[in-house]
Motif scaffolding. Structure first.
Motif, short mmCIF file in Angstrom:
data_model
loop_
_atom_site.label_atom_id
_atom_site.label_comp_id
_atom_site.label_asym_id
_atom_site.label_seq_id
_atom_site.Cartn_x
_atom_site.Cartn_y
_atom_site.Cartn_z
N SER A 1 6.72 -4.66 3.40
CA SER A 1 8.00 -4.26 2.82
C SER A 1 8.14 -4.73 1.38
O SER A 1 8.79 -4.07 0.57
CB SER A 1 9.15 -4.81 3.66
OG SER A 1 9.06 -6.23 3.77
N THR A 2 7.56 -5.88 1.04
CA THR A 2 7.64 -6.42 -0.31
C THR A 2 6.25 -6.85 -0.77
O THR A 2 5.37 -7.16 0.04
CB THR A 2 8.60 -7.62 -0.38
OG1 THR A 2 8.11 -8.67 0.48
CG2 THR A 2 9.99 -7.22 0.06
N GLY A 3 6.09 -6.92 -2.08
CA GLY A 3 4.82 -7.39 -2.62
C GLY A 3 4.59 -8.87 -2.35
O GLY A 3 3.46 -9.30 -2.12
N GLY A 4 5.67 -9.66 -2.40
CA GLY A 4 5.55 -11.08 -2.11
C GLY A 4 5.10 -11.34 -0.68
O GLY A 4 4.25 -12.21 -0.42
N GLY A 5 5.63 -10.57 0.26
CA GLY A 5 5.20 -10.71 1.65
C GLY A 5 3.75 -10.32 1.84
O GLY A 5 3.02 -10.97 2.60
N ALA A 6 3.31 -9.27 1.14
CA ALA A 6 1.91 -8.87 1.23
C ALA A 6 1.00 -9.94 0.65
O ALA A 6 -0.07 -10.24 1.21
CB ALA A 6 1.71 -7.55 0.48
N TYR A 7 1.44 -10.56 -0.44
CA TYR A 7 0.64 -11.63 -1.06
C TYR A 7 0.49 -12.83 -0.11
O TYR A 7 -0.60 -13.39 0.04
CB TYR A 7 1.31 -12.06 -2.36
CG TYR A 7 0.73 -13.30 -2.98
CD1 TYR A 7 -0.54 -13.29 -3.56
CD2 TYR A 7 1.45 -14.48 -3.01
CE1 TYR A 7 -1.07 -14.42 -4.14
CE2 TYR A 7 0.93 -15.63 -3.58
CZ TYR A 7 -0.32 -15.58 -4.15
OH TYR A 7 -0.84 -16.72 -4.71
N VAL A 8 1.58 -13.20 0.56
CA VAL A 8 1.52 -14.32 1.50
C VAL A 8 0.61 -13.99 2.68
O VAL A 8 -0.17 -14.84 3.14
CB VAL A 8 2.94 -14.69 1.98
CG1 VAL A 8 2.89 -15.72 3.10
CG2 VAL A 8 3.78 -15.21 0.83
#
Length: 239
Positions: free
Chosen positions: A109-116
């Motif tokens: 849903s978010t780029g930050g979540g994908a990064y984590v």
């Protein structure tokens, strides 16, 4: 009174925070396992399609070829594992705007979540997950192409894990073209470039990347002194 309330509530807040963190990590692992299962299903579908096409062309030799390909992929190196997996293609603004079901099909849903999630998968330190990591990073960037954290993470993975210098240089140029990069991201990029240069110089000296920055500085200082002494000797010989 307020101090006693804070003292009494602090252990509860600590245990609640630990529980929340554990719950989020557990959910993240479940999400990664589900995404990995979907990834394996897609690989099986692609293999089945190629196997069926091979049978039509060669009269049954496609199955043998598929087994041999699977064996070669199982024993491939880290760099070939990167090139063996087809990465999701980036979507244009036109495709994203007119695709009304895009939000429902997105894995992150978010780029930050994908990064984590990518960091969590890499933290497992399992070499067998590298093709899946390559696929997941490509999928995350296809869904969030403007996330600088993902671009930097992909650069690190390309540079130090998959050892793909050409794609790493292309990715580095793409990040450097971003004029609005923040100071912390700029320092991260500088550290990656510095470490890559350090490893390259160390390898060229026959040390296999074992030299640190201090050793390289000492080497450069001694080489500079040697060059000056050599120039002085040449000048004296000409006289």
């Amino acid at each position: 009174t307020l101090e006693w309330v804070l003292i009494a509530v602090s252990p509860l807040a600590f245990f609640a925070g630990v529980k929340i963190v554990w719950w989020r990590i557990h959910n993240m692992d479940r999400f990664l396992n589900r995404l990995h299962a979907e990834y394996e299903v897609s690989l099986l579908e692609n293999d089945s399609a190629s196997e069926f096409g091979g049978r039509k062309r060669s009269g049954g030799q496609g199955l043998v070829r598929g087994i041999n390909d699977a064996a070669s992929v199982a024993g491939q190196s880290v760099k070939s594992a990167f090139s063996a997996v087809e990465r999701p293609k980036s979507r244009s603004v036109y495709e994203t705007f007119f695709d009304t079901e895009w939000e429902a099909r997105r894995a992150f849903s978010t780029g930050g979540g994908a990064y984590v999630c990518c960091r969590r998968l890499l933290a497992r330190r399992d070499a067998e997950d590298l093709p899946f990591l390559n696929f997941m990073v490509g999928k995350a960037i296809a869904e969030h192409p403007d996330c600088l954290d993902l671009l930097l993470f992909q650069l690190v993975v390309l540079r130090f894990i998959f050892r793909d210098t050409k794609q790493a240089n292309d990715q580095q140029k793409k990040i450097l073209d971003n004029k609005g990069i923040r100071l912390d991201r700029a320092f991260h990029l500088y550290a990656v470039i510095r470490r890559a240069t350090q490893d390259s110089v160390s390898t060229s000296l026959g040390q296999g990347g074992s030299l640190n920055a201090v050793n390289l500085m000492e080497f450069e200082s001694k080489m500079t002194t040697a060059r000056k002494s050599h120039q002085t000797c040449l000048s004296l010989m000409k006289k």
